[in-house]
Design an enzyme around this catalytic site. Structure first.
Site, PDB file in Angstrom:
ATOM      1  N   GLU A 107      68.841   0.693  85.575  1.00  0.00           N
ATOM      2  CA  GLU A 107      68.716  -0.280  86.262  1.00  0.00           C
ATOM      3  C   GLU A 107      68.768  -0.276  87.699  1.00  0.00           C
ATOM      4  O   GLU A 107      69.382  -1.250  88.391  1.00  0.00           O
ATOM      5  CB  GLU A 107      69.763  -1.206  85.692  1.00  0.00           C
ATOM      6  CG  GLU A 107      69.267  -1.636  84.012  1.00  0.00           C
ATOM      7  CD  GLU A 107      69.949  -2.802  83.724  1.00  0.00           C
ATOM      8  OE1 GLU A 107      69.306  -3.825  83.424  1.00  0.00           O
ATOM      9  OE2 GLU A 107      71.174  -2.786  83.319  1.00  0.00           O
ATOM     10  N   HIS A 126      76.808  -4.426  89.449  1.00  0.00           N
ATOM     11  CA  HIS A 126      76.111  -4.884  87.678  1.00  0.00           C
ATOM     12  C   HIS A 126      77.017  -4.548  86.995  1.00  0.00           C
ATOM     13  O   HIS A 126      77.611  -3.298  86.885  1.00  0.00           O
ATOM     14  CB  HIS A 126      74.975  -4.313  87.819  1.00  0.00           C
ATOM     15  CG  HIS A 126      74.422  -4.604  86.432  1.00  0.00           C
ATOM     16  ND1 HIS A 126      74.073  -5.753  86.263  1.00  0.00           N
ATOM     17  CD2 HIS A 126      74.112  -3.747  85.606  1.00  0.00           C
ATOM     18  CE1 HIS A 126      73.748  -5.664  84.579  1.00  0.00           C
ATOM     19  NE2 HIS A 126      73.470  -4.530  84.374  1.00  0.00           N
ATOM     20  N   HIS A 128      78.503  -5.729  82.813  1.00  0.00           N
ATOM     21  CA  HIS A 128      78.296  -6.357  81.551  1.00  0.00           C
ATOM     22  C   HIS A 128      79.748  -7.018  80.988  1.00  0.00           C
ATOM     23  O   HIS A 128      79.797  -7.286  79.488  1.00  0.00           O
ATOM     24  CB  HIS A 128      78.082  -5.513  80.279  1.00  0.00           C
ATOM     25  CG  HIS A 128      76.645  -4.621  80.771  1.00  0.00           C
ATOM     26  ND1 HIS A 128      76.220  -3.399  80.213  1.00  0.00           N
ATOM     27  CD2 HIS A 128      75.686  -4.964  81.564  1.00  0.00           C
ATOM     28  CE1 HIS A 128      75.438  -2.780  80.732  1.00  0.00           C
ATOM     29  NE2 HIS A 128      74.643  -3.804  81.657  1.00  0.00           N
ATOM     30  N   HIS A 196      73.099 -10.478  78.781  1.00  0.00           N
ATOM     31  CA  HIS A 196      73.213  -9.298  79.551  1.00  0.00           C
ATOM     32  C   HIS A 196      74.502  -9.002  80.293  1.00  0.00           C
ATOM     33  O   HIS A 196      75.394  -8.087  80.169  1.00  0.00           O
ATOM     34  CB  HIS A 196      72.087  -8.976  80.242  1.00  0.00           C
ATOM     35  CG  HIS A 196      71.992  -7.641  80.954  1.00  0.00           C
ATOM     36  ND1 HIS A 196      70.748  -7.020  81.383  1.00  0.00           N
ATOM     37  CD2 HIS A 196      72.939  -6.640  81.193  1.00  0.00           C
ATOM     38  CE1 HIS A 196      70.635  -5.776  81.959  1.00  0.00           C
ATOM     39  NE2 HIS A 196      72.109  -5.436  81.825  1.00  0.00           N
TER      40      HIS A 196
HETATM   41 MN    MN Z   1      72.900  -3.762  82.581  1.00  0.00          MN
END
Ligand code: MN
Length: 265
Positions: A107, A126, A128, A196
């Protein structure tokens, strides 16, 4: 005879100077990333793991201020064990410049696309985080519940990958999906990703680490407060004022978080 020898000597000196000048230029054009930025990025990885914002997954990156078309990020690995040697340099479309066999996060296009879309953004996380996920799937907006998360006053829009690409494996696997995510982010500090996680952006590594951590804290507090009754959130005006005050003291928790994880390699 002597004149020839002096001539040869002068020619050798000029030649040597030319070689030094060329070597200097070559070194500049492929300048190594700033050592302090690499160290900050290693700390960011360790801190975000220590604070449970990242687990075995998720990532943090920093734009290279000397070469804004490039950014730095660890190779594909758990953030909690990243060292200086794991930091790779990426170009503006998210491809590693000198991977030497090391694999990259799938990603990475999240980062590349946001750096392209937002010249003001110098660092990206980023995550989760499980505490944030409920706000990505219920339609209940994540809003600033206290001054520490005033940056949420600019809104936390939701990116639904289904709108961009239909049925997927939920991962931002290319620049097209990255661009769609960056569009959802707009000018906000945080974008939620349906089912996500989320992405936080900032003007420097300490600020984005701060925002990623307090996005998670805000989600926890908002869920708790909602159990007790109707919640009074910060107003847009309060958010703007508190954001300025908190931004001025981000270095204080940053130093504390660094001390908690200890010296990094
Ligand atoms: Mn991810």
């Amino acid at each position: 005879m002597r004149g020839i020898r002096i001539g040869v000597l002068i020619a050798l000196c000029v030649g040597a100077l030319a070689v030094f000048a060329w070597a200097g230029r070559a070194q500049n054009s492929a300048a190594a990333p700033d050592a302090k930025l690499v160290e900050d990025l290693v700390y960011a990885n360790r801190i975000l793991a220590d604070q449970d914002v990242l687990d075995g997954f998720g990532h943090v990156s920093a734009r290279d201020p000397k070469d804004p078309g490039k950014f730095l990020m660890a190779r594909s690995m758990a953030p909690g064990i990243v060292t200086r040697g794991d930091i790779l340099e990426y170009n503006s479309v998210g491809e590693p410049i000198d991977a030497r066999g090391r694999t990259s996060y799938v990603e990475r296009y999240i980062h590349a696309a946001i750096y392209r879309a937002r010249p003001d953004v110098m660092a990206i996380v980023h995550s989760h985080s499980p505490e944030v996920i409920p706000f990505t799937v219920t339609g209940t907006a994540l809003r600033p519940i206290y001054h520490m998360s005033a940056f949420l006053g600019a809104g936390a829009p939701i990116f639904d990958i289904r709108d961009a690409a239909g049925m997927t494996d939920m991962l931002v696997r290319d620049n097209k999906l990255g661009d769609a995510l960056a569009k959802s982010l707009g000018n906000s500090a945080v974008v939620l990703m349906r089912g996500h996680g989320y992405v936080a952006v900032g003007n420097a590594v300490p600020q984005v680490v701060f925002r990623a951590i307090y996005t998670q804290v805000n989600a926890r507090l908002q869920a708790q407060a909602a159990q007790l009754g109707p919640v009074i959130f910060l107003s847009p005006e309060e958010s703007a004022k508190a954001g300025v005050s908190i931004d001025a003291v981000v270095s204080r928790p940053w130093e504390l978080w660094k001390a908690r994880v200890g010296k990094v390699e």
